[in-house]
Design a protein around this motif. Sequence first.
Motif, short mmCIF file in Angstrom:
data_model
loop_
_atom_site.label_atom_id
_atom_site.label_comp_id
_atom_site.label_asym_id
_atom_site.label_seq_id
_atom_site.Cartn_x
_atom_site.Cartn_y
_atom_site.Cartn_z
N VAL A 213 3.95 7.23 0.38
CA VAL A 213 5.24 6.34 1.04
C VAL A 213 4.93 4.93 0.86
O VAL A 213 3.71 4.74 1.37
CB VAL A 213 5.66 6.96 2.31
N PRO A 214 5.74 4.09 0.09
CA PRO A 214 5.34 2.65 0.23
C PRO A 214 5.41 1.71 1.53
O PRO A 214 6.28 2.38 2.29
CB PRO A 214 6.34 2.22 -0.86
N VAL A 215 4.55 0.93 1.92
CA VAL A 215 4.62 0.09 2.83
C VAL A 215 5.45 -1.30 2.26
O VAL A 215 4.86 -1.87 1.43
CB VAL A 215 3.37 -0.36 3.43
N LEU A 216 6.38 -1.48 3.00
CA LEU A 216 7.45 -2.40 2.47
C LEU A 216 7.23 -3.63 2.87
O LEU A 216 7.85 -4.70 2.17
CB LEU A 216 8.98 -1.85 2.75
N GLY A 217 6.46 -3.84 3.93
CA GLY A 217 6.43 -5.34 4.50
C GLY A 217 6.97 -5.30 5.85
O GLY A 217 6.82 -4.37 6.65
N GLN B 284 0.76 -1.35 0.18
CA GLN B 284 0.04 0.06 -0.02
C GLN B 284 1.01 1.09 -0.09
O GLN B 284 2.20 1.12 0.42
CB GLN B 284 -0.94 0.09 1.26
N ILE B 285 0.34 2.47 -0.28
CA ILE B 285 1.06 3.62 -0.55
C ILE B 285 0.29 4.36 0.83
O ILE B 285 -0.80 4.76 0.67
CB ILE B 285 0.89 4.15 -1.91
N VAL B 286 1.17 5.02 1.41
CA VAL B 286 0.61 6.01 2.49
C VAL B 286 1.13 7.07 2.53
O VAL B 286 2.52 7.23 2.71
CB VAL B 286 0.64 5.12 3.99
#
Length: 213
Positions: A45-49, A40-42
């Motif tokens: 900024v990406p949520v990388l895991g 997801q993009i928050v």
Amino acid sequence: MRKIVIWGAGGHAREINWLCEEMGVQVAGFLDERPEMKGQIVNGVPVLGTLPDIEALKDEVELICAGVGDPALKKRFAYHTMQSGFRIAAPLIHPRIRLSPRNTIGEGSMVCEGAILTDNIKIGQHVIINRSVNVSHDAVIGDYVTIAPGVNLAGNVTIDEGAYIGIGASVREKCHIGCWSIIGGGAFVRDDVPEFAMAAGVPAVVKKRLDIP
Ligand SMILES: CC(=O)SCCNC(=O)CCNC(=O)[C@H](O)C(C)(C)COP(=O)(O)OP(=O)(O)OC[C@H]1O[C@@H](n2cnc3c(N)ncnc32)[C@H](O)[C@@H]1OP(=O)(O)O
């Protein structure tokens, strides 16, 4: 340029992302244990895991484990981060605060906008000093402590590891708050608070005992 990865992708993590924007620090991404968050993009900024997903970035990034307010969660994130060989970020300090050069601030900690930290203050690792917090002379603040917005600490206050000081609370001079205790929002702490206790009210009294995290 410093490149940061923030543990958490919730409200506090987004506030840290904003703090980094204000500081001109690049945020490479958020980490989140919820599988549905990965990708997801928050706020752009990406949520990388989680940590295994950013193995390739190990030499490039510094980790902030205090992207969540819960002290126990911060401690767990910090444990795994260090076990995995990632670097903890140097403190993040907002440009609009007041801070004596005789204070010390540990790795992975942050000081948000409007905070005032006067003289000879010792702040541990992974500590959150939120917006408009006043910390007076000779305070000693342990690792993983979270101090919510608008808290006032008088001189010579000691807060042990993992304590949480709720929004708008005030702590009288020389008071000691034991490890992993919680102070309710709006409290006035007049007397020492033991470890693993929740205290609240004006003046604050112990309302209940807490489990060891
Ligand atoms: C940017 C941000 O959002 S930062 C986040 C800022 N948020 C905060 O700081 C949150 C602060 N949290 C609180 O004040 C919470 O009430 C806590 C964490 C202290 C307690 O929560 P809980 O464990 O759910 O408390 P619980 O509801 O069981 O209350 C226990 C007793 O304490 C009392 N109590 C709880 N909080 C307070 C408080 N702040 N002031 C006075 N009394 C309180 C309750 O009325 C209850 O009293 P009783 O036993 O006489 O009925």
